[in-house]
Design an enzyme around this catalytic site. Structure first.
Site, PDB file in Angstrom:
ATOM      1  N   ASP A  40       0.961  -1.322   0.033  1.00 38.32           N
ATOM      2  CA  ASP A  40      -0.151  -0.172  -0.033  1.00 38.32           C
ATOM      3  C   ASP A  40       0.906   1.314   0.115  1.00 38.32           C
ATOM      4  O   ASP A  40       2.157   1.292  -0.518  1.00 38.32           O
ATOM      5  CB  ASP A  40      -0.786  -0.081   1.070  1.00 38.32           C
ATOM      6  N   SER A  73     -11.127  -0.717  -0.856  1.00 35.35           N
ATOM      7  CA  SER A  73      -9.826  -0.660  -0.133  1.00 35.35           C
ATOM      8  C   SER A  73      -9.986  -0.841   1.386  1.00 35.35           C
ATOM      9  O   SER A  73      -9.155  -1.504   1.995  1.00 35.35           O
ATOM     10  CB  SER A  73      -9.257   0.860  -0.379  1.00 35.35           C
ATOM     11  N   HIS A 124      -3.639   6.177   3.027  1.00 35.76           N
ATOM     12  CA  HIS A 124      -4.348   4.835   2.795  1.00 35.76           C
ATOM     13  C   HIS A 124      -3.754   3.791   3.254  1.00 35.76           C
ATOM     14  O   HIS A 124      -4.212   2.964   3.801  1.00 35.76           O
ATOM     15  CB  HIS A 124      -4.436   4.961   0.998  1.00 35.76           C
TER      16      HIS A 124
END
Ligand SMILES: *[C@@H]1O[C@H](CO)[C@@H](O)[C@H](O)[C@H]1NC(C)=O
Ligand SMILES: *[C@@H]1O[C@H](CO)[C@@H](O)[C@H](O)[C@H]1NC(C)=O
Ligand SMILES: *[C@@H]1O[C@H](CO)[C@@H](O)[C@H](O)[C@H]1NC(C)=O
Ligand SMILES: *[C@@H]1O[C@H](CO)[C@@H](O)[C@H](O)[C@H]1NC(C)=O
Ligand SMILES: *[C@@H]1O[C@H](CO)[C@@H](O)[C@H](O)[C@H]1NC(C)=O
Length: 792
Positions: free
Chosen positions: A138, A578, A213
């Site tokens: 990620d 996600s 994220h």
């Protein structure tokens, strides 16, 4: 479908024709297994191979971007299409494909706030001695976040061979017993986009996450339990990952939500050889690239062969045929809501209530939530975390869309009836600057049409209004940052409001605070953004596989400052597949810690066959925004059910051999597969149909005439038992299971059965998808597989 592999093979000839012969592009040359003793010898061999097409070792060395040496052999290099094609023709080369950008499967929406978003899993026992290692590919990690506090964890598992790679603002001290590995990859991204620093000064050449994220997904997978985690000081609760005792190995390959294939491939190469048990990856390409031109598909197959489950997001494209990461060796995760809604009702003077549920209105990319959260702090402070009752029932208090609570009712006026002199009523309805007559709207709630709401709330406030109701028939892309109490209504409520305004001479209304309602019915619901099947690469495999919470998820975030309040926060709420993927990865981590010997397909089977297709009302799971019933193309086998998955009863197992048969059945040649797997391969003749892969769901694409689908289940229970089959018949076909009963004596026993699928004679000839299910039931365990048939 035969094309997946075939298309990959022909990819180059097409490229060579299209592009000039001298322009270079970044290609990945994948050569499968290798038996070189060390990385140096692989590099040497790579250089020699490349030199043989480029003409010089020097040129070859300069062209190479990455060597893949650890878990498989390959390299990436700047090549002309002609050179790429020459390499593709080499015996030892499995595939050559261009390194393209993949995208993070998040929505970026600053979303609603609530209590611990995964509270429904808290009852699961915590396996505190777990040594499960989860690799997260990620945007890195914010190591100081409390979610990565390693208190109480034992020593780093000895089998872990990864590293804590130091870099900008990241030292050895940033790794601990929770964050046991940290690596980062940017060369591929730079080849495509230019030097990192020229793109963003925030990019750090290290595993440190400056975007959020990665910290969010990693803490959702395996964050330590953090009491009183909150976003901007509100809605305090315990934030925790799915598998709080698991260890995290971080592989940063996302930059501004984009990750190049070459970087991702390197991350897989490292993660597999570092010894992770599970890889969580909330990244994909859309549309999905065919398997041999896709770093995620190839990397995850290598992982599968090494016993590592790869859990990946399905994507946020929200339409049929858009699901990505659809290879059968991947667990593909869709996104759905949790049992929480946001109500911002309007109480009319005639005691009618316009009920407004905002959850279904949140769209991708909407900055709604941040502004909503910012708007209500004062009210939340009045009702910290307690449960109060509003007039609609028991609703734990949440936060409001509006900055201030509306204490009483006020007059209501339709903006189009309050046009300033010289302004048409149509123009006035949009509530723009200086289009409304202040004497008419002063002290009133103004009804505005088809606007975002934030600037309009400013304009009407300036003109003396006290509230705003925005009517948005389609309610897309809401952007609320209201200066005064307000809400948003859709067509149906607008009709009611209109009827009331027309009847009353002095209509009044009160806008309620936005309530966070917990334990709401009906949940889960499929998120509108969640990417759907059918599977565009191999349509016999139903995708996505499963759904998990992906709407309004609270998790760790790099310390940031709220745009409006300048207040710091280090937890944040966002939505996307996600966010769903790391829930599934965390649950897989829990299963792995209970059953260390289970391979990826067993874990997958356990999660899929125990998933539920019912919501908390006992009815079928519905889909936002229209409440249509969801299908396996939305959620695959259903909503993940972690405690049931620990004890599935029966499992559908498949291994690398089965994947070879499956790939042969989709058109791969033995030669390709040999270098892929490093062993001699013969494809069976006739090839095994793709629908006979021993997958935990059942799909047949192109069902023209009767077929017999074969499956084998393994008994994972104790003592003798009998499982009885039960079929939900798909429309227009007859499904018969033989034998209809399976008797098991001992743990590990295998039984095969046949699923005869017979289309009815009078099928119209139109292409049609129909669904059903097969459930094996022994009175305790229900082992369910959806059935998807494409009648032609
Ligand atoms: C980690 O958590 C423990 C227990 O809650 C606490 O004592 C410790 O200070 C925390 N460590 C850091 C670095 O915040
Ligand atoms: C969390 O907040 C509550 C209430 O404010 C407080 O009583 C409690 O001590 C806090 N817990 C931790 C671990 O900070
Ligand atoms: C609104 O209109 C007034 C007068 O026409 C003007 O002075 C003001 O700058 C405008 N405000 C904005 C935000 O455009
Ligand atoms: C407001 O006025 C417009 C124009 O007359 C009309 O179309 C609309 O239905 C009205 N809305 C309400 C809520 O009264
Ligand atoms: C086939 O015919 C039967 C009996 O007439 C009818 O019930 C069924 O709906 C038909 N099926 C299709 C696919 O048209």
């Amino acid at each position: 479908m035969k094309l997946a592999i075939a298309v990959a093979v022909f990819f180059f000839s097409r490229l060579a024709l299209v592009h000039g012969a001298t322009d270079t592009k970044h290609y990945i040359v994948f050569m499968g297994d290798h038996s070189y003793p060390n990385s140096e010898s692989v590099k040497l061999a790579n250089h020699e191979m490349l030199a043989s097409v480029m003409g010089s070792i020097d040129g070859a060395q300069q062209a190479v971007v990455y060597h893949y040496t650890r878990s498989f052999r390959g390299f990436s290099a700047m090549l002309t299409p002609v050179h790429a094609q020459q390499l593709a023709e080499r015996e030892s080369v499995v595939s050559v494909f261009e390194s393209k950008m993949n995208h993070a499967h998040t929505t970026h929406s600053w979303d609603f706030l609530g209590v611990n978003s995964i509270h429904q899993y808290n009852h699961l026992p915590l396996e505190s001695k777990s040594d499960v290692i989860i690799g997260v590919i990620d945007s890195g990690v914010w190591p100081e976040s409390m979610s990565f506090n390693d208190t109480g964890l034992g020593p780093i598992p000895k089998r872990f061979k990864g590293k804590c790679v130091i870099g900008e603002e990241f030292s050895l001290a940033n790794c601990n017993r929770k964050l046991i590995g940290a690596r980062f990859y940017y060369k591929g991204f730079e080849k495509d986009k230019g030097p990192l620093k020229t793109i963003s000064s925030d990019f750090l050449k290290s595993a440190r996450d400056t975007e959020g994220h990665g910290s969010h997904t990693a803490s959702t997978v395996a964050g330590s339990a953090v009491a009183n985690a909150s976003y901007l000081g509100m809605a305090k609760g315990t934030a925790r990952g799915g598998a709080p005792s698991a260890r995290l190995a971080i592989y940063k390959a996302l930059w501004s939500n984009r990750g190049s294939d070459a970087d991702l491939f390197k991350a897989f190469d490292d993660a597999i050889s570092d010894g992770v048990d599970i890889i969580s990856i909330s990244i994909g390409s859309s549309p999905q690239k065919n398997f041999l031109a896709d770093s995620l598909s190839i990397g995850s197959l290598r992982a599968f062969m090494e016993g590592i489950l790869v859990s990946a997001s399905a994507g946020n494209a929200g339409k049929p045929y858009t699901a990505s990461n659809v290879a059968p060796w991947i667990l593909t995760v869709a996104a759905s809501s949790v049992d929480r809604e946001f109500n911002a009702n309007v109480y009319l003077g005639n005691s009618k209530i316009l009920k407004v549920t905002l959850q279904s209105l949140v769209k991708e990319g909407s900055p709604l939530a941040l502004e909503m959260v910012v708007g209500i702090r004062e009210d939340v402070n009045n009702f910290p975390t307690s449960t109060i009752h509003d007039s609609c029932g028991t609703h734990p208090m949440g936060y409001s869309l509006s900055p201030l609570k509306m204490k009483r009712s006020y007059g209501v006026i339709n903006a189009s009836a309050a046009a300033a002199p010289g302004v048409s009523s149509k123009a006035a309805s949009f509530c723009q600057n200086s289009t409304l007559d202040p004497t008419l709207i002063k002290g009133k709630i103004v009804v505005c049409y088809n606007v975002d709401g934030s600037s309009e709330s400013f304009f009407v406030k300036q003109a003396g209004a006290v509230g705003i109701i925005v009517v948005r028939p389609l309610a897309e892309g809401i952007d609320f940052n209201l200066q005064i109490p307000g809400t948003l209504i859709e067509r149906k409520e607008a009709e009611e409001l209109k009827a009331y305004l027309e009847k009353q001479r002095n209509p009044i209304a009160k806008i309620s605070l936005t309530m966070t309602a917990l334990n709401t019915k009906r949940a889960p619901r499929m998120a509108t953004f969640s990417s759907m099947g059918p599977n565009i690469i191999t349509p016999d495999i139903i995708k996505p596989d499963i759904t998990a919470p992906g709407v309004n998820i609270l998790a760790a975030w790099p310390p940031s400052t709220a745009v409006d309040t300048k207040e710091d926060f280090d937890y944040n709420i966002i939505s996307g597949t996600s966010m769903a993927c790391p829930h599934a990865s965390g649950i897989a981590g829990i299963i792995k810690s209970y059953h260390p010997s289970w391979n990826p397909s067993i874990i997958k089977s356990a999660m899929m066959t125990t998933a539920t297709v019912l919501d908390n009302t006992g009815g079928p799971i519905l889909k936002d925004p229209n409440d249509s019933p969801a299908t396996p193309f939305d959620y695959g086998s259903g909503h993940v059910n972690p405690s049931a998955a620990l004890d599935p009863g029966l499992v559908y197992d498949f291994d690398s051999e089965d994947i070879i048969d499956y790939l042969c059945g989709t058109g791969a040649t033995p030669k390709q597969l040999e270098s892929f797997l490093g062993v001699a391969v013969t494809c069976k003749y006739p090839p095994t149909p793709a629908y006979n892969l021993n997958y935990p769901s059942i799909g047949v694409a192109n069902l023209l005439r009767s077929v017999s689908v074969l499956r084998t289940v393994t008994y994972y229970g104790k003592g003798p038992t009998v499982y009885i089959s039960n079929v939900e018949q798909p429309k227009g076909v007859k499904v018969v299971i033989t034998p209809p009963k399976l008797k098991f004596g001992n743990y590990g026993e295998k039984m095969s059965f046949k699923v005869d699928i017979m289309p009815s004679k009078n099928h119209s000839g139109n292409i049609e998808f129909v669904f059903g299910a097969l459930t094996w039931d022994n009175g305790i365990h229900r082992v369910r597989s959806p059935i998807m048939l494409n009648l032609i």
